[in-house]
Write a protein that holds these residues in place. Structure first.
Motif, PDB file in Angstrom:
ATOM      1  N   LEU A  25       0.845  -1.186   0.000  1.00 42.84           N
ATOM      2  CA  LEU A  25       0.000   0.000   0.000  1.00 42.84           C
ATOM      3  C   LEU A  25       0.882   1.237   0.000  1.00 42.84           C
ATOM      4  O   LEU A  25       1.931   1.275   0.661  1.00 42.84           O
ATOM      5  N   GLU A  26       0.434   2.225  -0.730  1.00 43.03           N
ATOM      6  CA  GLU A  26       1.201   3.467  -0.884  1.00 43.03           C
ATOM      7  C   GLU A  26       0.228   4.638  -0.893  1.00 43.03           C
ATOM      8  O   GLU A  26      -0.746   4.628  -1.650  1.00 43.03           O
ATOM      9  N   GLY A  27       0.472   5.629  -0.038  1.00 45.47           N
ATOM     10  CA  GLY A  27      -0.465   6.745  -0.031  1.00 45.47           C
ATOM     11  C   GLY A  27      -0.161   7.780   1.008  1.00 45.47           C
ATOM     12  O   GLY A  27       0.982   7.913   1.476  1.00 45.47           O
ATOM     13  N   LEU A  28      -1.213   8.508   1.421  1.00 47.29           N
ATOM     14  CA  LEU A  28      -1.063   9.690   2.256  1.00 47.29           C
ATOM     15  C   LEU A  28      -1.783   9.533   3.586  1.00 47.29           C
ATOM     16  O   LEU A  28      -2.801   8.835   3.688  1.00 47.29           O
ATOM     17  N   PHE A  29      -1.239  10.248   4.584  1.00 41.26           N
ATOM     18  CA  PHE A  29      -1.877  10.347   5.893  1.00 41.26           C
ATOM     19  C   PHE A  29      -2.265  11.803   6.127  1.00 41.26           C
ATOM     20  O   PHE A  29      -1.441  12.712   5.955  1.00 41.26           O
ATOM     21  N   TYR A  30      -3.529  12.023   6.500  1.00 35.76           N
ATOM     22  CA  TYR A  30      -4.055  13.356   6.765  1.00 35.76           C
ATOM     23  C   TYR A  30      -4.284  13.504   8.268  1.00 35.76           C
ATOM     24  O   TYR A  30      -5.214  12.902   8.824  1.00 35.76           O
ATOM     25  N   PRO A  31      -3.466  14.306   8.978  1.00 36.85           N
ATOM     26  CA  PRO A  31      -3.709  14.481  10.420  1.00 36.85           C
ATOM     27  C   PRO A  31      -5.074  15.109  10.714  1.00 36.85           C
ATOM     28  O   PRO A  31      -5.765  14.690  11.641  1.00 36.85           O
ATOM     29  N   THR A  32      -5.451  16.126   9.948  1.00 39.75           N
ATOM     30  CA  THR A  32      -6.768  16.753  10.117  1.00 39.75           C
ATOM     31  C   THR A  32      -7.444  16.780   8.751  1.00 39.75           C
ATOM     32  O   THR A  32      -7.274  17.716   7.961  1.00 39.75           O
ATOM     33  N   PHE A  33      -8.199  15.713   8.465  1.00 42.28           N
ATOM     34  CA  PHE A  33      -8.808  15.526   7.150  1.00 42.28           C
ATOM     35  C   PHE A  33     -10.095  16.348   7.034  1.00 42.28           C
ATOM     36  O   PHE A  33     -10.928  16.371   7.948  1.00 42.28           O
ATOM     37  N   VAL A  34     -10.227  17.033   5.889  1.00 40.31           N
ATOM     38  CA  VAL A  34     -11.448  17.772   5.578  1.00 40.31           C
ATOM     39  C   VAL A  34     -11.759  17.544   4.105  1.00 40.31           C
ATOM     40  O   VAL A  34     -10.863  17.594   3.251  1.00 40.31           O
ATOM     41  N   ASN A  35     -13.011  17.285   3.811  1.00 35.45           N
ATOM     42  CA  ASN A  35     -13.457  17.105   2.427  1.00 35.45           C
ATOM     43  C   ASN A  35     -14.050  18.420   1.952  1.00 35.45           C
ATOM     44  O   ASN A  35     -15.084  18.865   2.435  1.00 35.45           O
ATOM     45  N   ILE A  36     -13.365  19.045   0.994  1.00 34.76           N
ATOM     46  CA  ILE A  36     -13.814  20.329   0.454  1.00 34.76           C
ATOM     47  C   ILE A  36     -14.138  20.148  -1.025  1.00 34.76           C
ATOM     48  O   ILE A  36     -13.243  19.955  -1.853  1.00 34.76           O
ATOM     49  N   GLY A  37     -15.425  20.196  -1.342  1.00 33.68           N
ATOM     50  CA  GLY A  37     -15.843  20.048  -2.729  1.00 33.68           C
ATOM     51  C   GLY A  37     -15.470  18.721  -3.336  1.00 33.68           C
ATOM     52  O   GLY A  37     -15.177  18.640  -4.533  1.00 33.68           O
ATOM     53  N   GLY A  38     -15.435  17.684  -2.518  1.00 32.86           N
ATOM     54  CA  GLY A  38     -15.081  16.362  -3.027  1.00 32.86           C
ATOM     55  C   GLY A  38     -13.597  16.090  -3.057  1.00 32.86           C
ATOM     56  O   GLY A  38     -13.183  14.981  -3.415  1.00 32.86           O
ATOM     57  N   ASP A  39     -12.770  17.070  -2.690  1.00 32.57           N
ATOM     58  CA  ASP A  39     -11.320  16.896  -2.682  1.00 32.57           C
ATOM     59  C   ASP A  39     -10.815  16.767  -1.246  1.00 32.57           C
ATOM     60  O   ASP A  39     -11.204  17.557  -0.378  1.00 32.57           O
ATOM     61  N   PRO A  40      -9.952  15.783  -0.984  1.00 30.19           N
ATOM     62  CA  PRO A  40      -9.400  15.643   0.368  1.00 30.19           C
ATOM     63  C   PRO A  40      -8.370  16.743   0.632  1.00 30.19           C
ATOM     64  O   PRO A  40      -7.487  16.998  -0.188  1.00 30.19           O
ATOM     65  N   VAL A  41      -8.469  17.381   1.783  1.00 35.22           N
ATOM     66  CA  VAL A  41      -7.566  18.471   2.151  1.00 35.22           C
ATOM     67  C   VAL A  41      -7.119  18.262   3.586  1.00 35.22           C
ATOM     68  O   VAL A  41      -7.919  17.875   4.447  1.00 35.22           O
ATOM     69  N   ASN A  42      -5.835  18.503   3.837  1.00 34.75           N
ATOM     70  CA  ASN A  42      -5.329  18.466   5.205  1.00 34.75           C
ATOM     71  C   ASN A  42      -5.220  19.894   5.719  1.00 34.75           C
ATOM     72  O   ASN A  42      -4.544  20.735   5.134  1.00 34.75           O
ATOM     73  N   VAL A  43      -5.875  20.192   6.839  1.00 30.96           N
ATOM     74  CA  VAL A  43      -5.980  21.565   7.328  1.00 30.96           C
ATOM     75  C   VAL A  43      -4.780  21.950   8.178  1.00 30.96           C
ATOM     76  O   VAL A  43      -4.220  23.034   8.027  1.00 30.96           O
ATOM     77  N   MET A  44      -4.348  21.083   9.094  1.00 36.62           N
ATOM     78  CA  MET A  44      -3.238  21.407   9.985  1.00 36.62           C
ATOM     79  C   MET A  44      -2.560  20.135  10.449  1.00 36.62           C
ATOM     80  O   MET A  44      -3.001  19.019  10.145  1.00 36.62           O
ATOM     81  N   GLY A  45      -1.476  20.305  11.218  1.00 39.99           N
ATOM     82  CA  GLY A  45      -0.679  19.155  11.621  1.00 39.99           C
ATOM     83  C   GLY A  45      -1.173  18.424  12.830  1.00 39.99           C
ATOM     84  O   GLY A  45      -0.745  17.287  13.079  1.00 39.99           O
ATOM     85  N   ASP A  46      -2.071  19.010  13.599  1.00 38.64           N
ATOM     86  CA  ASP A  46      -2.602  18.330  14.773  1.00 38.64           C
ATOM     87  C   ASP A  46      -3.561  17.211  14.345  1.00 38.64           C
ATOM     88  O   ASP A  46      -4.277  17.339  13.352  1.00 38.64           O
ATOM     89  N   THR A  47      -3.562  16.121  15.102  1.00 34.91           N
ATOM     90  CA  THR A  47      -4.393  14.966  14.733  1.00 34.91           C
ATOM     91  C   THR A  47      -5.818  15.151  15.253  1.00 34.91           C
ATOM     92  O   THR A  47      -6.261  14.448  16.175  1.00 34.91           O
ATOM     93  N   LEU A  48      -6.543  16.080  14.625  1.00 34.36           N
ATOM     94  CA  LEU A  48      -7.926  16.331  15.017  1.00 34.36           C
ATOM     95  C   LEU A  48      -8.900  15.408  14.296  1.00 34.36           C
ATOM     96  O   LEU A  48      -9.961  15.069  14.837  1.00 34.36           O
ATOM     97  N   ASN A  49      -8.574  14.999  13.073  1.00 30.72           N
ATOM     98  CA  ASN A  49      -9.434  14.090  12.313  1.00 30.72           C
ATOM     99  C   ASN A  49      -8.551  13.253  11.386  1.00 30.72           C
ATOM    100  O   ASN A  49      -8.545  13.443  10.169  1.00 30.72           O
TER     101      ASN A  49
END
Length: 532
Positions: free
Chosen positions: A357-381
């Motif tokens: 498996l190869e991919g990304l880790f999002y500490p604070t994941f947010v879905n904006i308009g169908g696109d995954p976005v990482n907001v900040m470095g703290d592990t909030l989501n």
């Protein structure tokens, strides 16, 4: 005139063409060119230019993952870059050649100048010029006192002003002169500055020969022992010996980060603290230390620095049999300031095919308009998004592999029936089954990690002393003004005519005021009253 036997040509010295040099003269000319200040400046410029590729192109010893990605993205340029050692600039032959030539040039340039400065420190002032009135800054006055009395007064006054005097001299019947100079500390400053450069070079060379630098990522809760097998990357000095490594060990108990939640810097981190428990040697008393940025832990001659941090998602992979083939935290490397991180998971023992498996880790994941976005470095989501590959991962041959790179040459990407790639998108506690009964992936949680650098630089104190001394010497050579003062006395018409002149050797100094002050101190009291 004698002639060689059997010839009519006179014997004599062999003539040379204009500009032709013997091997000895050629070597001397080459050495003078190499040790000139112009060559040193050119080599210094070349060294700066040679360091540019090291800051632009990913370096294998610094970021193996970035270097591997660059190779994949530029297959045509990669062979050329490998041939030029552009992925390991600072260890390349051509970079070392420039560095060595620069050191030889500096040493060859500095030593002769050091000898000159050492001579100048002991030199006596030059004799007084014959006609002082021709100098730009000069003055004259008359006195009823004799020549010896006038010159003795001048000597006493100049000594009081800390001038070095030339031995007494007479310039003819009824005439005499003295010469004085101050500002010899300028030559001392030049001498200290040039010697300090050599000291700095020796300090850096000592560190490069006998020291070492290594980096390792340690999961919070795990430990580290200072031996070669524990390091992720290790750069030893040329004459380094593993026996010189201190046998310390430590455990990362906790790691705290203060995240800014408001203001213009919202989402950024500050105040990194890694709580350590360490022993200086096996069996020694356990101690604690809060490791912070720029506040290293010093153990013997070694220093432990906190240089980075990130996250290790805890992921469990099961194969088609339901057997756990990969489990535990996997270090993901941050890609930007928001700590969006990249990583891989390898399960070569999975049945029926190895899984990767190869991919990304999002500490604070947010879905904006169908696109995954990482907001900040703290592990909030926290969330992961990874592609799946099945097949041979290149681990069966026994060759070493980077844990951050997934070899996909002999593996196929797992796809959906419509041909689109299978992407595992999970949040903490979620499980997703893979198609075709290949198995499942579970996102168990997140564990932080810290990256520490352990270094031993035996020449750092020498280099630091050299740098401080060079700064002191440079300040002295810039702000101390060497000045020369001459006084000449002669008898004319029953009176003593005194001529004075002053010269600033550094240029740009206003010696008119200095000269006027000396004249004011030497003129007879009666003449001072008349001038008022």
């Amino acid at each position: 005139m004698s002639t060689p036997a059997g010839t009519g040509t006179p014997a004599g010295p062999v003539s040379r063409r204009a500009g032709e040099l013997t091997p000895r003269e050629l070597l001397r000319w080459g050495w003078r060119q190499l040790t000139s200040m112009r060559t040193a400046l050119i080599l210094l410029l070349l060294l700066a230019l040679a360091a540019v590729p090291g800051s632009v192109i990913p370096q294998q010893g610094v970021d193996a993952l970035a270097a591997s990605r660059w190779r994949e993205d530029h297959p045509r340029l990669t062979p050329v870059y490998d041939w030029l050692d552009l992925f390991d600039v600072y260890s390349s032959v051509w970079f070392a050649a420039i560095y060595v030539l620069l050191m030889v040039s500096l040493v060859g340039c500095i030593i002769p100048r050091t000898i000159v400065y050492a001579r100048n420190i002991r030199a006596v002032p030059p004799a007084a010029p014959r006609n002082l009135t021709r100098l730009p800054d000069h003055a004259s006055y008359e006195s009823d006192e004799g020549i010896e009395e006038v010159l003795e007064q001048a000597r006493a006054e100049l000594r009081r002003r800390r001038y070095r005097l030339r031995p007494a001299e007479t310039t003819g019947p009824g005439a005499g002169a003295i010469a004085a100079e101050r500002g010899y500390l300028r030559e001392v400053g030049n001498l200290v500055f040039h010697l300090s450069i050599i000291v700095v070079l020796v300090g850096f060379a000592t560190g490069s020969l006998l020291g070492y630098k290594g980096g390792v990522i340690v999961l919070v809760g795990n430990g580290f022992a200072n031996n070669l097998t524990q390091y992720d990357d290790f750069v030893p000095g040329t004459a380094f010996s593993a026996s010189e490594m201190e046998p310390f060990s430590f455990t990362v108990e906790d790691f705290e980060v203060e995240w800014l939640t408001e203001g213009r810097a919202q989402g950024q981190a500050r105040n990194f603290v890694a709580s350590l428990r360490y022993r200086e040697e096996p069996g020694a008393e356990e101690q604690t230390y809060d490791l912070r940025v720029n506040h290293p832990l010093e153990i013997g001659d070694s220093e432990v620095f906190l240089v980075g941090h990130g996250y290790a998602p805890v992921i469990t992979v099961r194969d088609a049999r339901g057997e756990v083939v990969a489990s535990g935290p996997r270090v993901f490397l941050p890609q930007d300031q928001t700590f969006l991180s990249f990583g891989v998971i390898k399960a070569p023992a999975a049945e029926p095919d190895g899984l990767g498996l190869e991919g990304l880790f999002y500490p604070t994941f947010v879905n904006i308009g169908g696109d995954p976005v990482n907001v900040m470095g703290d592990t909030l989501n926290p969330a992961i998004s990874m592609l799946v590959y099945a097949g041979d991962l290149g681990l069966d041959g026994g060759e070493s592999q980077s844990v951050y790179i997934l070899e996909k040459d002999d593996a196929e990407q797992v796809t959906k029936p419509d041909g689109s790639p299978v992407r595992v998108d999970l949040q903490v506690g979620a499980t997703e089954k893979l198609p075709d009964g290949l198995g499942s992936v579970t996102f168990e949680g997140v564990q932080p990690w810290v990256r520490v650098q352990v270094s031993q630089s035996p020449g750092k104190v020498v280099a630091l002393v050299g740098v401080v001394a060079a700064l002191i010497g440079l300040l002295g050579s810039l702000f101390i003004r060497p000045r020369r003062v001459w006084v000449r006395a002669r008898r004319e018409d029953g009176r003593t005519v005194v001529d004075l002149a002053a010269l600033d050797r550094s240029g740009g100094g206003d010696v008119a005021l200095v000269l006027a002050d000396i004249v004011e101190a030497l003129r007879p009291a009666a003449q001072k009253e008349l001038s008022r």
